[in-house]
Design a protein around this motif. Sequence first.
Motif, mmCIF file in Angstrom:
data_model
loop_
_atom_site.group_PDB
_atom_site.id
_atom_site.type_symbol
_atom_site.label_atom_id
_atom_site.label_comp_id
_atom_site.label_asym_id
_atom_site.label_seq_id
_atom_site.Cartn_x
_atom_site.Cartn_y
_atom_site.Cartn_z
ATOM 1 N N ARG A 1 7.569 3.644 -3.142
ATOM 2 C CA ARG A 1 7.673 2.225 -3.423
ATOM 3 C C ARG A 1 6.184 2.108 -3.865
ATOM 4 O O ARG A 1 6.213 1.109 -4.943
ATOM 5 C CB ARG A 1 7.943 1.342 -2.218
ATOM 6 N N TYR A 2 5.409 2.551 -3.475
ATOM 7 C CA TYR A 2 3.915 2.678 -4.065
ATOM 8 C C TYR A 2 3.922 3.152 -5.478
ATOM 9 O O TYR A 2 3.270 2.305 -6.522
ATOM 10 C CB TYR A 2 2.905 3.260 -3.136
ATOM 11 N N THR B 1 6.225 3.456 -7.553
ATOM 12 C CA THR B 1 7.060 2.775 -8.560
ATOM 13 C C THR B 1 6.476 1.358 -8.956
ATOM 14 O O THR B 1 7.005 0.704 -9.967
ATOM 15 C CB THR B 1 8.573 2.796 -8.063
ATOM 16 N N MET B 2 5.747 0.719 -7.931
ATOM 17 C CA MET B 2 5.141 -0.412 -8.305
ATOM 18 C C MET B 2 3.771 -0.451 -8.792
ATOM 19 O O MET B 2 3.163 -1.589 -9.257
ATOM 20 C CB MET B 2 5.160 -1.276 -6.937
ATOM 21 N N THR B 3 3.113 0.557 -8.668
ATOM 22 C CA THR B 3 1.789 0.706 -9.211
ATOM 23 C C THR B 3 1.655 0.832 -10.742
ATOM 24 O O THR B 3 2.533 1.406 -11.325
ATOM 25 C CB THR B 3 0.552 1.794 -8.670
ATOM 26 N N VAL C 1 1.826 -2.810 -1.575
ATOM 27 C CA VAL C 1 3.029 -2.734 -1.828
ATOM 28 C C VAL C 1 3.670 -4.262 -1.435
ATOM 29 O O VAL C 1 4.529 -4.769 -2.450
ATOM 30 C CB VAL C 1 4.074 -1.755 -0.954
ATOM 31 N N ALA D 1 2.685 -6.580 -4.182
ATOM 32 C CA ALA D 1 3.300 -6.362 -5.255
ATOM 33 C C ALA D 1 4.861 -6.986 -5.411
ATOM 34 O O ALA D 1 5.240 -7.386 -6.332
ATOM 35 C CB ALA D 1 3.435 -4.806 -5.690
ATOM 36 N N ASP D 2 5.379 -6.771 -4.182
ATOM 37 C CA ASP D 2 6.816 -7.274 -3.829
ATOM 38 C C ASP D 2 6.545 -8.825 -4.026
ATOM 39 O O ASP D 2 7.497 -9.479 -4.737
ATOM 40 C CB ASP D 2 7.281 -6.918 -2.381
ATOM 41 N N ALA E 1 6.326 -9.761 -7.617
ATOM 42 C CA ALA E 1 7.387 -9.607 -8.316
ATOM 43 C C ALA E 1 8.487 -10.651 -8.115
ATOM 44 O O ALA E 1 9.275 -11.044 -8.953
ATOM 45 C CB ALA E 1 8.049 -8.231 -8.123
#
Length: 89
Positions: A12-13, A15-17, A70, A73-74, A77
Motif C-alpha cells: 500500500r505504501y 503504490t501510494m507514495t 498510508v 494518503a487514503d 485520495a
Amino acid sequence: MDDAAARLLAFRYMTMTARRAPDVYRWCRRLLGHRDRRRDCTALWSDAFDLLVVLIADSELFAAGIARRVAAADQLAAKFDQDRTRAVA
C-alpha cells in the motif's frame, strides 16, 4: 507484525507514495545504517518492497509511521474523489 500484514502495508505504501523505487530503497538502507552507493540508483521496485517489508516486520514504531502515511494518503485520495464527483454532478 506478521509477514502478511507487513507485505500488505508495504504494498500500500509503495503504490501510494510519490517516491520512486530507488529513493525508497536508499531511504530504507539509510535507516539500517548503510551509506548511499552509486549502485542503489538501479534498485528495482521489488528490491525496495522486500527491504520495506523487513523494516515494517521488525519495527512496530516504523510500521506505525508507515501506517500513518498510508492513512493520510487514503484520506487525501478520498477527498480528491469526493471533490471530483461533486464537480461532475
